[in-house]
Design a protein around this motif. Structure first.
Motif, PDB file in Angstrom:
ATOM      1  N   ASN A  11      27.673  13.485  25.994  1.00  0.00           N
ATOM      2  CA  ASN A  11      26.484  12.630  26.019  1.00  0.00           C
ATOM      3  C   ASN A  11      26.218  12.036  24.644  1.00  0.00           C
ATOM      4  O   ASN A  11      26.529  12.643  23.624  1.00  0.00           O
ATOM      5  CB  ASN A  11      25.256  13.441  26.438  1.00  0.00           C
ATOM      6  N   ARG A  12      25.601  10.882  24.643  1.00  0.00           N
ATOM      7  CA  ARG A  12      25.226  10.231  23.381  1.00  0.00           C
ATOM      8  C   ARG A  12      24.333  11.146  22.556  1.00  0.00           C
ATOM      9  O   ARG A  12      23.449  11.793  23.091  1.00  0.00           O
ATOM     10  CB  ARG A  12      24.393   8.976  23.651  1.00  0.00           C
ATOM     11  N   ALA A  15      20.653  10.061  22.977  1.00  0.00           N
ATOM     12  CA  ALA A  15      20.197   9.769  24.341  1.00  0.00           C
ATOM     13  C   ALA A  15      18.821  10.352  24.633  1.00  0.00           C
ATOM     14  O   ALA A  15      17.976   9.683  25.233  1.00  0.00           O
ATOM     15  CB  ALA A  15      21.219  10.271  25.365  1.00  0.00           C
ATOM     16  N   GLN A 650      33.326   7.778  28.664  1.00  0.00           N
ATOM     17  CA  GLN A 650      32.120   7.249  29.296  1.00  0.00           C
ATOM     18  C   GLN A 650      31.476   6.147  28.458  1.00  0.00           C
ATOM     19  O   GLN A 650      31.056   5.113  28.984  1.00  0.00           O
ATOM     20  CB  GLN A 650      31.108   8.383  29.524  1.00  0.00           C
TER      21      GLN A 650
END
Ligand code: FES
Ligand code: FES
Lengths: 763, 163
Positions: A11-12, A15, A650
């Motif tokens: 994940n970023r 985020a 992603q």
């Protein structure tokens, strides 16, 4: 190579802040009593200010300052976000002052006010009285280059900003040798970035008398230098802070607001001032994408080999130079690696007009020339009656090819695999057969287009990147980079790189996302799809140095030689067996607190990458064209990219989705419109401009052909801009396949398509 | 000078009484007077959806709502979406795990529009999601992962039995 973190879709790192509303953008720095700046804009495309009276505006209660061209430094400066060139011959064109006495487009900044609030500032603008001498507006390059046309800038004859091109081989000989000659004329439209966050800057003077600017930019270190230049003050007196940025796409690779914001705070004794553009202002007075017209002539042999190509281009750069000269050249450089041929002549003219300033935008000249060349090649294939894919394949580059002019070398190349993959994804052969004999008013067709691009700007530009890593007491690290996160995900991939090298989880890499020129290592910023590749080298270098220092420290603690050690899963281990020696956290603690040997571990490094890496890819599109309405629907679209090793699939896919979306808008709908007589903008708002909404974008297929680029520590290459590049020509070629009508102009909106169908006798 | 009315409203479950100039919008009220800067402005004209919040359960463009109109209403902004204990809303979790966030500037508005949708239609089709988000512009993502994130959030909510 086996990686544990690189290559994973983590994940970023930003985020959570972004989904909870905690992420701070420039406009979120709201200080009590912040003053508001506003700009008075010219209503004329080309005019000289004869007289300006600001007394009434000054007298309005709540107005703190009024500035006109008479109050700004008499210094011409350039705004393009390039590294400073020591060689004066390579500097950007210095053609503007902070406010102007000569309006060069509708919206040009003539004067500015600083007031206590928005309403007062707006009121004050109305009280400024300006007398203009209106000049002939030059709204097309043809008009601007006409003999005897007025000059937009006094020192550019026929309003030509630059005409620098090149010739590889001997073009006339090549044409003689060719069996066939083909010619086409193609053109693109002016479009705008439409990043969701408008341009905004805040500035104040700190207690040391330095100007602090918080700004939405892709290039904080360059902003510092250009503000210093524009104000004629030492660069060190300027401090630039870049918080979260709500998209840029190149419009923030330019210094649009910062010099004026700095001047505004100086005019009010250093009190904080915010200058925030409305959407309408942002669309006309930041940057646009150059509309370019091409004339292409190509010589081909009987067996389908490209022998020579001559491209003449006329690029409309608008009122000021910005990146104009460099974009014509960059576009003409990056495409040519794809199909090496005996002779290639490129003759661009970059021309001033009285329209908004064109500058950097995702792809930097490549979407334009790729539209032209890939459309032209499609036309040739049809005329020769050869399969368009086979035609391209006959001419593709191979690994080992060296660009004859700049010496950049193709060291990894997956274009053939990209084409095969795309063909398979869209079921090319099957559908081609199915659509052979269509009747009726709805016709389907398939098209494709290829591209090549570069990773950064070497050898034209400096490719400097800096990284700093500090090992904390608990075995986690801070990472600081001068490279800027603007949404593309660079902070996250850098964290992955550090985690990979140091054998720690990503959440133990604390990325300092804000750039602050006082604190952050030097890096030129987010452009040219350079950061993952170029800054990645600096990040890897810093991480390796930290690792080396850690293992050396352990050597001191244990007598186990550093070369026998490694770091795995937050432990120091024996390299050969993996057996744990001690936890990394224990080492870290000793580096801080060992009363004899303590020596906190850091690395502060930079990397001057004198190298480049070519990237390749392809779009395959299937369209359905409604002959009755002129509506083109994209049914399926696939982008396949060779961007080397993908660090975060992603995030990479997200870049492709966004780029394809932008490309679809470019192909089918987007264009900035101006009144043909006055140059007044007609659709500078999000409603009339028609950037794609969620209803306009079909499902987008994405695939990667992962080559390993040997010049990158992780095998990666550029990805940010490329997805936009081949989309429009692929759609255009699909429409040609469906209808037999060759569009030579973007966008292919229903009105234009309908007219063209009528012309072609289809309806 | 225009009168300065006192506006009473509930934002993210908290009661506020604020004195604001008569002509400001709900967006300005939230950002400048309540320091709730999570709600963004992309156009100020109702064209982009970046400023979307829920007002009495309905998604509205807060840049178009006069602050005075919010008198007595209940407003939910992105800051109020997670549970008080910090647990993220399924939409927030799904936007993170599906990679639906890039620059993040459209994200608060997108999530609030999606929340309004899921509150009314817990099992939307992809087409229904598109219609519900058609007023929210995004320049970064091509919308693909946003649609998937909303689908996933709907499934998460159904699975958890929470809303
Ligand atoms: S800011 Fe409200 S719709 Fe754009
Ligand atoms: S994530 Fe940047 S506009 Fe949507």
């Amino acid at each position: 190579m086996a990686y544990t973190v690189v290559g994973k879709s983590i994940n970023r790192v930003d985020a959570v802040a972004k989904v909870t509303g905690q992420a701070k953008y420039t406009g979120d720095f709201i200080e009590r009593d912040m003053l508001v700046g506003k700009i008075l804009r010219s209503p004329y495309a080309h005019a000289i200010v004869k007289n300006i009276d600001v007394s009434k505006a000054r007298a309005l209660p709540g107005v703190e300052a009024v500035l006109t061209y008479a109050d700004v430094p008499k210094i011409k400066f350039a705004t393009a976000g390039h590294p400073y060139a020591l060689d004066p011959k390579h500097r950007d064109k210095e053609d503007r002052t902070i406010l102007t006495s000569k309006a060069r487009f509708v919206g040009d900044a003539i004067a500015a006010v600083v007031a206590t609030d928005e309403l007062t500032a707006a009121e004050a603008l109305k009280l400024i009285e300006v007398e203009y001498e209106v000049l002939e507006p030059l709204l097309t390059p043809e008009a601007a280059m006409r003999e005897g046309a007025p000059l937009i800038h006094d020192d550019c004859e026929r309003n030509i900003l630059s005409s620098y091109g090149y010739e590889i081989g001997a073009i006339e000989e090549a044409f003689q040798e060719a069996d066939y000659i083909f010619e086409d004329e193609l053109e693109t439209s002016i479009v705008q970035h439409c990043q969701l966050e408008n341009h905004v800057s805040c500035a104040y003077v700190d207690s040391d008398g330095r100007i602090v600017i918080v700004t939405s930019t892709q290039i904080p270190h360059i902003v510092r230098r250009i503000v210093g230049q524009a104000l004629g003050i030492p660069w060190g007196r300027v401090r630039v802070i870049k918080p979260c940025v709500g998209g840029g796409f190149g419009s923030k690779q330019d210094v649009c607001l910062e010099p004026l914001t700095a001047l505004m705070t100086l005019a009010v004794g250093g009190r904080p001032v915010r200058l925030e553009l409305s959407r309408e202002e942002c669309m006309i007075d930041t940057r646009t994408r150059h509309a370019i017209k091409y004339k292409i002539k190509t010589g081909v042999s009987k067996d389908g080999k490209l022998i020579g190509m001559h491209i003449a281009a006329i690029s409309n750069t608008g009122a000021y130079a910005s990146h104009g000269h460099s974009i014509a050249m960059a576009g003409g450089t990056k495409f040519r690696i794809l199909y090496p041929m005996k002779a290639l002549k490129y003759e661009p003219l970059t021309v001033y007009t009285n329209l908004p300033v064109a500058g950097a935008m995702r792809g930097y000249g490549s979407p334009q020339i790729t539209f032209a060349v890939e459309s032209h090649l499609e036309n040739i294939a049809r005329k020769l009656g050869i399969d368009p894919i086979e035609f391209r394949k006959k001419n593709l580059v191979n690994v080992g090819y060296v660009d004859p002019l700049n010496g950049n070398t193709v060291r990894s190349c997956g274009i053939r695999e990209c084409i095969e993959k795309g063909k398979e994804l869209i079921k090319w052969d099957e559908k081609k057969a199915r659509y052979k004999n269509q009747a009726g008013t709805k016709r389907r067709g398939l098209g494709m287009a290829c591209f090549s691009y570069a990773s950064g700007t070497h050898p034209v530009g400096l490719e400097m990147a800096g990284a700093r890593i500090v090992l904390n007491q608990d075995g986690s690290v801070q990472l600081q980079i001068g490279a800027t996160e603007i949404g593309q995900g660079s902070d996250t991939v850098f964290a992955q790189m550090v985690a990979e090298v140091l054998g720690i989880p990503v959440d133990m890499v604390h990325v300092i996302s804000t750039q602050d020129t006082d604190i952050t290592p030097f890096d030129t910023g987010a452009y040219a799809s350079r950061q993952t590749y170029i800054t990645g080298m600096a990040v890897a270098k810093a991480a390796l140095e930290v690792k080396e220092k850690i293992l050396d420290f352990v050597w001191g603690m244990t007598d186990i030689p550093a070369h026998a050690l490694d770091i795995k899963e937050q432990n120091i281990v024996y390299k050969h067996s993996g057996e744990v020696v001690m936890p990394l956290a224990e080492v870290a603690l000793h580096t801080y607190y060992d009363t004899v040997f303590a020596r906190p571990i850091t690395s502060d490094t930079s990397n001057n990458a004198r190298i480049n890496a070519f990237v390749f890819g392809v779009t395959f599109a299937e369209v359905e064209v409604d002959l009755k309405t002129g509506k083109i629907e994209v049914l399926e679209i696939y982008n396949v990219h060779d961007s080397g090793k993908i660090i975060n699939p992603q995030l990479a896919e997200g870049q492709v989705h966004g780029g394809v979306g932008m490309g679809i808008g470019y192909a089918l709908a987007e264009q900035m419109l101006f009144d043909e007589k006055t140059g007044k903008p007609l659709n500078n708002n999000l409603l009339d401009y028609k950037m794609p909404t969620i209803m306009d974008i079909p499902d987008i297929g994405v695939a990667f052909v992962e080559t390993f680029e040997p010049t990158s520590p992780f095998g990666c290459k550029a990805l940010g801009e490329p997805p936009t590049i081949p989309v429009a020509p692929a759609i255009r070629n699909a429409v040609l396949d469906a209808t037999g009508v060759a569009f030579n102009r973007l966008p292919m909106n229903p009105q234009r398509v309908f007219e063209k169908f009528k012309e072609a006798g289809l309806i | 000078m225009k009168p300065v009315p006192r506006i009473k409203l509930k934002v993210n479950g908290q009661e506020y009484q604020v004195e604001v100039p008569a002509d400001i919008t709900l967006l300005e009220l939230l950002r400048e007077y309540l320091s709730l800067t999570g709600t963004k402005e992309g156009c100020g004209k109702g064209e982009c959806g970046a400023c979307t919040v829920l007002m009495d359960g309905q998604a509205v463009n807060s840049c178009l709502v006069p602050a005075a109109k919010a008198e007595g209403s209940e407003v939910l902004t992105i800051e109020g979406l997670a549970s008080p204990d910090g647990r993220l809303h399924p939409l927030q979790e799904a936007f993170i795990s599906e990679g639906a966030v890039q620059c993040g500037f459209c994200t608060p508005g997108m999530i609030m529009s999606a929340k309004a949708l899921l509150d009314q239609n817990p099992h939307p089709t992809r087409e229904e999601i598109k219609v519900a988000l058609s007023g929210n512009l995004c320049r970064c993502t091509g919308y693909a992962k946003i649609i998937t994130a909303v689908e996933k959030a709907a499934a998460m909510i159904a699975g958890e039995g929470r809303g």
